[in-house]
Every structure is written in C-alpha cells, then in structure tokens.
Motif scaffolding. Structure first.
Motif, mmCIF file in Angstrom:
data_model
loop_
_atom_site.group_PDB
_atom_site.id
_atom_site.type_symbol
_atom_site.label_atom_id
_atom_site.label_comp_id
_atom_site.label_asym_id
_atom_site.label_seq_id
_atom_site.Cartn_x
_atom_site.Cartn_y
_atom_site.Cartn_z
ATOM 1 N N ASP A 101 0.918 -1.028 -0.136
ATOM 2 C CA ASP A 101 -0.096 -0.044 -0.012
ATOM 3 C C ASP A 101 0.825 1.200 0.154
ATOM 4 O O ASP A 101 1.342 1.539 1.026
ATOM 5 C CB ASP A 101 -1.057 -0.028 1.350
ATOM 6 N N ASP A 102 1.036 1.841 -1.126
ATOM 7 C CA ASP A 102 1.838 3.011 -1.400
ATOM 8 C C ASP A 102 1.186 4.421 -1.109
ATOM 9 O O ASP A 102 1.705 5.392 -1.690
ATOM 10 C CB ASP A 102 2.500 3.019 -2.602
ATOM 11 N N THR A 103 -0.201 4.562 -0.664
ATOM 12 C CA THR A 103 -0.886 5.647 -0.674
ATOM 13 C C THR A 103 -0.113 6.790 0.667
ATOM 14 O O THR A 103 -0.135 7.897 0.014
ATOM 15 C CB THR A 103 -2.241 5.330 -0.152
ATOM 16 N N ILE A 104 0.479 6.162 1.481
ATOM 17 C CA ILE A 104 1.228 7.081 2.477
ATOM 18 C C ILE A 104 2.153 7.679 1.745
ATOM 19 O O ILE A 104 2.473 9.006 1.860
ATOM 20 C CB ILE A 104 1.499 6.183 3.573
ATOM 21 N N GLU A 105 3.158 6.982 1.106
ATOM 22 C CA GLU A 105 4.345 7.619 0.348
ATOM 23 C C GLU A 105 3.737 8.577 -0.511
ATOM 24 O O GLU A 105 4.325 9.590 -0.899
ATOM 25 C CB GLU A 105 4.977 6.266 -0.354
ATOM 26 N N ARG A 106 2.608 8.035 -1.661
ATOM 27 C CA ARG A 106 2.190 8.976 -2.461
ATOM 28 C C ARG A 106 1.720 10.367 -1.991
ATOM 29 O O ARG A 106 2.003 11.448 -2.478
ATOM 30 C CB ARG A 106 1.153 8.187 -3.446
#
Length: 151
Positions: A101-106
C-alpha cells in the motif's frame, strides 16, 4: 486490475472488513515466515464474485524489503486462505493477493510537491515585492506577535 469496482454491496464491504481483521490477526500470530515480520494490513478489496481478494499491507520495522515481505505473504497465502474460510464460515474463500500500500508514500510525495510549489510562489512574489499569498494551511500572511492576524 479492472475486476475491482467502486460501488460495492453491503455484503462485499462486510466481507472485506472481516477479511482485513482476520488476515491481520493471522499474519501477526500464525505466520512464521521471518520475511513477513511486522506489518499492518491497511485494506482489502474483493472482486464482486468473491473469488479474489487483494490485501494491502504496509511494513514497519524495515528488516526486509517490500518484495521479500510480499514473497513471504504469497508463500503463506494458501494457509491464510484456508484459515480465512474456516474463521469466516465461507464455503469458497477468495484467493489472496498481496500488494504494498503506497498511498502514504504517494501522499507524502504530493504534500512535498505542494509545499515546494507554494514556497516557490512565495519566493517569486518576494522578489517582485508583492504581498505574501496563502500559507499551505490556508492562513493569510504572517501572524502578529500577539497571535492575531494583522488583517
């Protein structure tokens, strides 16, 4: 993958929530693969026919790469699928796929871009002698020493 859709039935949403809870519990207590380690299950998306569930995770602790963790989870997927089916009473448990889940990084990257753009706009305005625009948090200009705006 085009199999996941935006509008979901109440049953589908309920199963996703239950899957998230059960998979998180199983991963933390039952999976012995050292690559998996500490992680958070951030969400689950199930296809409408319930044959496939995409499980999103975020590692913490940094002992292994995302790819190593995904491989460990993939190796445990059969066990997890059987346990999920038993614990949730599903006749046909969905196949489990694991995705980082890359939503935090994005989100952090977008935040950084926005802050940089605002900073660049302020710098250009200062060079031209124009008044400062809105801060990133929406406030106008600097506050006075007493904490009140000088509007």
């Amino acid at each position: 993958m085009g199999q996941f859709r935006a509008s979901k039935s109440a049953r589908q949403q309920r199963i996703e929530s239950q899957l998230q809870r059960v998979v998180a519990e199983l991963v933390s207590r039952e999976v012995r693969d050292p690559r998996v380690g500490s992680l958070t299950i951030t969400g689950v998306d199930v296809v409408p026919d319930m044959s496939l569930a995409r499980v999103y995770f975020v590692p913490f602790g940094g002992a292994h790469t995302v790819e190593e963790i995904r491989e460990g989870l993939a190796r445990a997927a059969g066990f997890l699928r059987g346990e999920v089916g038993r614990r949730l009473g599903l006749r046909h448990a969905p196949k489990l796929e694991f995705e980082f889940d890359d939503t935090i990084e994005r989100g952090a990257a977008l935040d950084s871009l926005i802050r940089e753009a605002v900073r660049a706009d302020r710098d250009r305005a200062a060079v031209r002698g124009e008044p400062a625009g809105e801060d990133v948090d929406g406030a106008q200009g600097p506050a006075s020493p007493a904490g009140h705006r000088d509007d």
